[in-house]
Design an enzyme around this catalytic site. Structure first.
Site, mmCIF file in Angstrom:
data_model
loop_
_atom_site.group_PDB
_atom_site.id
_atom_site.type_symbol
_atom_site.label_atom_id
_atom_site.label_comp_id
_atom_site.label_asym_id
_atom_site.label_seq_id
_atom_site.Cartn_x
_atom_site.Cartn_y
_atom_site.Cartn_z
ATOM 1 N N LYS A 100 -34.571 -24.018 57.838
ATOM 2 C CA LYS A 100 -35.361 -24.061 56.597
ATOM 3 C C LYS A 100 -34.456 -24.378 55.400
ATOM 4 O O LYS A 100 -34.762 -25.251 54.590
ATOM 5 C CB LYS A 100 -36.044 -22.708 56.379
ATOM 6 C CG LYS A 100 -36.608 -22.523 54.992
ATOM 7 C CD LYS A 100 -37.308 -21.198 54.803
ATOM 8 C CE LYS A 100 -36.414 -20.068 54.339
ATOM 9 N NZ LYS A 100 -35.951 -20.161 52.947
ATOM 10 N N ASN A 101 -33.325 -23.669 55.320
ATOM 11 C CA ASN A 101 -32.486 -23.805 54.126
ATOM 12 C C ASN A 101 -31.723 -25.121 54.078
ATOM 13 O O ASN A 101 -31.110 -25.450 53.068
ATOM 14 C CB ASN A 101 -31.510 -22.622 54.020
ATOM 15 C CG ASN A 101 -32.223 -21.363 53.567
ATOM 16 O OD1 ASN A 101 -33.420 -21.389 53.288
ATOM 17 N ND2 ASN A 101 -31.495 -20.264 53.508
ATOM 18 N N ASP A 142 -28.220 -13.265 54.127
ATOM 19 C CA ASP A 142 -29.490 -13.443 54.844
ATOM 20 C C ASP A 142 -29.518 -12.748 56.204
ATOM 21 O O ASP A 142 -30.559 -12.717 56.862
ATOM 22 C CB ASP A 142 -29.797 -14.940 55.029
ATOM 23 C CG ASP A 142 -30.301 -15.584 53.740
ATOM 24 O OD1 ASP A 142 -30.525 -14.846 52.764
ATOM 25 O OD2 ASP A 142 -30.464 -16.819 53.721
ATOM 26 N N ARG A 180 -32.020 -13.793 40.027
ATOM 27 C CA ARG A 180 -31.816 -15.168 40.487
ATOM 28 C C ARG A 180 -31.883 -16.242 39.390
ATOM 29 O O ARG A 180 -32.771 -17.097 39.381
ATOM 30 C CB ARG A 180 -32.809 -15.498 41.612
ATOM 31 C CG ARG A 180 -32.697 -14.520 42.758
ATOM 32 C CD ARG A 180 -33.484 -14.913 43.945
ATOM 33 N NE ARG A 180 -32.823 -15.922 44.755
ATOM 34 C CZ ARG A 180 -33.276 -16.319 45.943
ATOM 35 N NH1 ARG A 180 -34.381 -15.803 46.431
ATOM 36 N NH2 ARG A 180 -32.636 -17.234 46.637
ATOM 37 N N CYS A 217 -37.307 -12.762 41.667
ATOM 38 C CA CYS A 217 -38.113 -12.478 42.853
ATOM 39 C C CYS A 217 -37.754 -11.091 43.355
ATOM 40 O O CYS A 217 -36.951 -10.400 42.735
ATOM 41 C CB CYS A 217 -37.909 -13.541 43.917
ATOM 42 S SG CYS A 217 -36.289 -13.478 44.650
ATOM 43 N N ARG A 260 -42.648 -17.512 55.959
ATOM 44 C CA ARG A 260 -41.855 -18.446 55.158
ATOM 45 C C ARG A 260 -40.576 -18.858 55.898
ATOM 46 O O ARG A 260 -39.994 -19.896 55.584
ATOM 47 C CB ARG A 260 -41.463 -17.798 53.827
ATOM 48 C CG ARG A 260 -42.596 -17.710 52.825
ATOM 49 C CD ARG A 260 -42.089 -17.204 51.487
ATOM 50 N NE ARG A 260 -40.803 -17.811 51.210
ATOM 51 C CZ ARG A 260 -39.728 -17.158 50.769
ATOM 52 N NH1 ARG A 260 -39.779 -15.884 50.530
ATOM 53 N NH2 ARG A 260 -38.608 -17.794 50.540
HETATM 54 C C1 UD1 Z 1 -29.687 -19.694 48.956
HETATM 55 C C2 UD1 Z 1 -30.593 -19.477 50.152
HETATM 56 C C3 UD1 Z 1 -30.848 -18.000 50.377
HETATM 57 C C4 UD1 Z 1 -29.532 -17.236 50.468
HETATM 58 C C5 UD1 Z 1 -28.633 -17.557 49.283
HETATM 59 C C6 UD1 Z 1 -27.247 -16.950 49.379
HETATM 60 C C7 UD1 Z 1 -31.962 -21.473 50.197
HETATM 61 C C8 UD1 Z 1 -33.303 -22.080 50.008
HETATM 62 N N1 UD1 Z 1 -31.842 -20.176 49.917
HETATM 63 O O1 UD1 Z 1 -30.383 -19.203 47.812
HETATM 64 O O2 UD1 Z 1 -31.588 -17.845 51.586
HETATM 65 O O3 UD1 Z 1 -29.793 -15.846 50.473
HETATM 66 O O4 UD1 Z 1 -28.471 -18.987 49.152
HETATM 67 O O5 UD1 Z 1 -26.620 -17.350 50.540
HETATM 68 O O6 UD1 Z 1 -31.031 -22.110 50.640
HETATM 69 N N2 UD1 Z 1 -26.569 -17.429 40.595
HETATM 70 C C9 UD1 Z 1 -26.317 -17.444 39.242
HETATM 71 N N3 UD1 Z 1 -26.592 -18.598 38.542
HETATM 72 C C10 UD1 Z 1 -27.073 -19.717 39.131
HETATM 73 C C11 UD1 Z 1 -27.338 -19.702 40.525
HETATM 74 C C12 UD1 Z 1 -27.059 -18.536 41.242
HETATM 75 O O7 UD1 Z 1 -25.868 -16.438 38.666
HETATM 76 O O8 UD1 Z 1 -27.302 -20.726 38.437
HETATM 77 C C13 UD1 Z 1 -26.282 -16.204 41.392
HETATM 78 C C14 UD1 Z 1 -27.545 -15.609 42.075
HETATM 79 O O9 UD1 Z 1 -28.265 -14.759 41.204
HETATM 80 C C15 UD1 Z 1 -26.917 -14.861 43.235
HETATM 81 C C16 UD1 Z 1 -25.712 -15.742 43.615
HETATM 82 O O10 UD1 Z 1 -25.446 -16.554 42.475
HETATM 83 O O11 UD1 Z 1 -26.438 -13.599 42.807
HETATM 84 C C17 UD1 Z 1 -25.931 -16.610 44.828
HETATM 85 O O12 UD1 Z 1 -27.135 -17.329 44.672
HETATM 86 P P1 UD1 Z 1 -27.369 -18.768 45.311
HETATM 87 O O13 UD1 Z 1 -26.248 -19.051 46.260
HETATM 88 O O14 UD1 Z 1 -27.621 -19.752 44.232
HETATM 89 O O15 UD1 Z 1 -28.706 -18.559 46.140
HETATM 90 P P2 UD1 Z 1 -29.880 -19.596 46.342
HETATM 91 O O16 UD1 Z 1 -29.347 -20.989 46.374
HETATM 92 O O17 UD1 Z 1 -30.990 -19.274 45.409
#
Ligand code: UD1
Length: 420
Positions: free
Chosen positions: A22-23, A307, A122, A117, A399
């Site tokens: 999925k990811n 995850d 996030r 969420c 999901r």
């Molecule tokens: C993706 C995965 C999710 C997984 C996560 C971490 C998908 C669709 N989802 O989520 O399943 O749990 O990676 O491995 O691939 N952050 C910031 N600023 C930003 C972006 C992120 O502060 O602009 C922080 C987030 O709040 C979090 C951390 O960085 O604490 C990691 O988040 P991120 O790696 O971006 O997760 P996702 O890409 O949303």
């Protein structure tokens, strides 16, 4: 709302096939917006999030044809709208992944601002700062991110202040069509990013450092269509392995890879599992033993994935001995422990660490899924519980886990879905 009714009992045993990731499928679908001609994406899992991403592309005018094997032909040349509307973004945060490709290809993108969420706040600040460093102007207006780059994006040197999977994906896709070279430092290294980069390279992108924390992208004028098959889902793989370990069972998983799960397999071996693997399969056998509790600390790849945290928490709940599980990525991701305690687990919470004292068995109870991976932990708990567990709000599970009840039935589990 649908519910799952699971009768816990003996060990799970058998063989199943793992679905596409999925990811990895989500960013690859977003990347099709970059192509100048049709793309063919195969091995997509049949999941609600994938359907939402396809609906998002379709509402922009993109042509989509799906065959019975979930091979999707996507024709981005038909795009008429550069907007990701609130109605779709609110159901799936990963919709933000269309921002970078849309902006790079068309110079304009309006994407509804994703909210927080269940697992945390996030933010997407790093996605936006990176695009600004590449010359975009960004305004937040009426709940929308309005990004503009009428002259196209420009290559930039950008150091990400935090390791972010989605942020790395968005900026990597945008950089492929930017003018000049972009360097992304402190980039995420998750296997899904490698999969996305390989798809982009098959489309004609020039990317160096794939799999490292420094990506160097030389922008090209345009990208062509290609046929690409999405990698196996490492989290689905890990979830079934943990289910087998928790129930003292044995399992063979086909169409998956061991090299993308190194930290998870190491922890399962520490818990007492015997693991063997080949090119496209993994086998786990507990030889009837109860697992030992293992300490976990989540961190970006190649460390232990957030995850997989809740599934290990469920296994530790019935393992021998005490263990500690620390979550460092998302602030609210230990929420499932309260439901596990309702089933007889003894788990305390200290800051971002769950302190677990393993018990011999859990007891079935009605429980509620609160997010995707937390719900997987409730299913694992149900498998090791005496009596019947009713898991409510399983739209979260749908999901991320394709045909979960069919796959568990194949493994000998007494499970059924009841419409709510
Ligand atoms: C993706 C995965 C999710 C997984 C996560 C971490 C998908 C669709 N989802 O989520 O399943 O749990 O990676 O491995 O691939 N952050 C910031 N600023 C930003 C972006 C992120 O502060 O602009 C922080 C987030 O709040 C979090 C951390 O960085 O604490 C990691 O988040 P991120 O790696 O971006 O997760 P996702 O890409 O949303």
């Amino acid at each position: 709302m649908d519910k799952l009714i699971i009768k816990g009992g003996g060990p799970i045993k058998g063989e199943i096939k793992i679905s596409g990731s999925k990811n990895s499928g989500l960013p690859i679908l977003a990347a099709t917006l970059l192509a100048r001609d049709p793309m063919h994406i195969c091995n997509l899992p049949h999941l609600n999030d994938i359907t939402t991403m396809l609906a998002l592309l379709r509402c922009m005018g993109v042509g989509i044809t799906i065959d019975e094997k979930m091979c999707v032909e996507i024709d981005p040349t038909l795009l008429t709208e550069c907007e990701a509307p609130y109605e779709l973004v609110k159901t799936m945060r990963a919709s933000i992944l269309v921002l970078g490709p849309m902006l790079a290809r068309f110079g304009v993108a309006d994407v509804s601002f994703p909210g927080g969420c269940a697992i945390g706040s996030r933010p997407v600040d790093i996605h936006l700062k990176g695009l600004e460093a590449m010359g975009a102007t960004i305004e937040i207006d009426g709940g929308y991110i309005r990004a503009r780059a009428p002259q196209g994006l420009k290559g930039a040197h950008f150091v990400m202040e935090k390791v972010t999977v989605g942020g790395t994906e968005n900026l990597l896709m945008a950089a492929c069509l930017a003018e000049g070279t972009t360097v992304l430092e402190n980039a995420a290294r998750e296997p899904e990013i490698v999969d996305l980069a390989e798809c982009l390279i098959a489309m004609g992108a020039k990317i160096k450092g794939v799999g490292s924390d420094r990506l160097e992208i030389e922008g090209v004028k345009d990208l062509h269509g290609c046929v690409y098959s999405v990698m196996p889902d490492r989290i689905e793989t890990g979830t079934y392995l943990v289910a087998a370990a928790a129930t003292r069972g044995s399992i063979k998983l086909r169409r998956t890879r061991a090299d993308i799960l190194t930290s998870v397999l190491k922890k399962l071996e520490e818990a007492g599992a015997k693991i063997t693997s080949g090119d496209d399969w993994i086998e786990l056998d507990m030889e009837g033993r109860r697992p030992r509790g293992v300490n976990i600390r989540t961190a970006p790849y190649p460390a232990f994935p957030t995850d997989m945290q809740s599934q290990f928490t469920a296994m530790n709940a019935v393992a021998e001995g005490a263990s500690a599980v620390t979550e460092t990525i998302f602030e609210n991701r230990l929420i499932q422990i309260h439901e596990l305690n309702r089933m007889g687990a003894t788990i305390g919470l200290e800051g971002n660490t769950a302190l677990i004292n393993g018990v011999e068995r859990l007891k079935g109870a009605p429980v509620m899924a609160s997010d995707l991976r937390a719900s997987a932990s409730l299913v694992i708990a149900a498998l090791v519980a005496d009596g019947e567990t009713i898991v409510d709000r399983i739209y979260h599970i749908d999901r991320g886990y394709e045909c979960i009840e069919e796959k568990l039935q194949l493994l000998g589990v007494d499970i059924r879905r009841v419409p709510g």
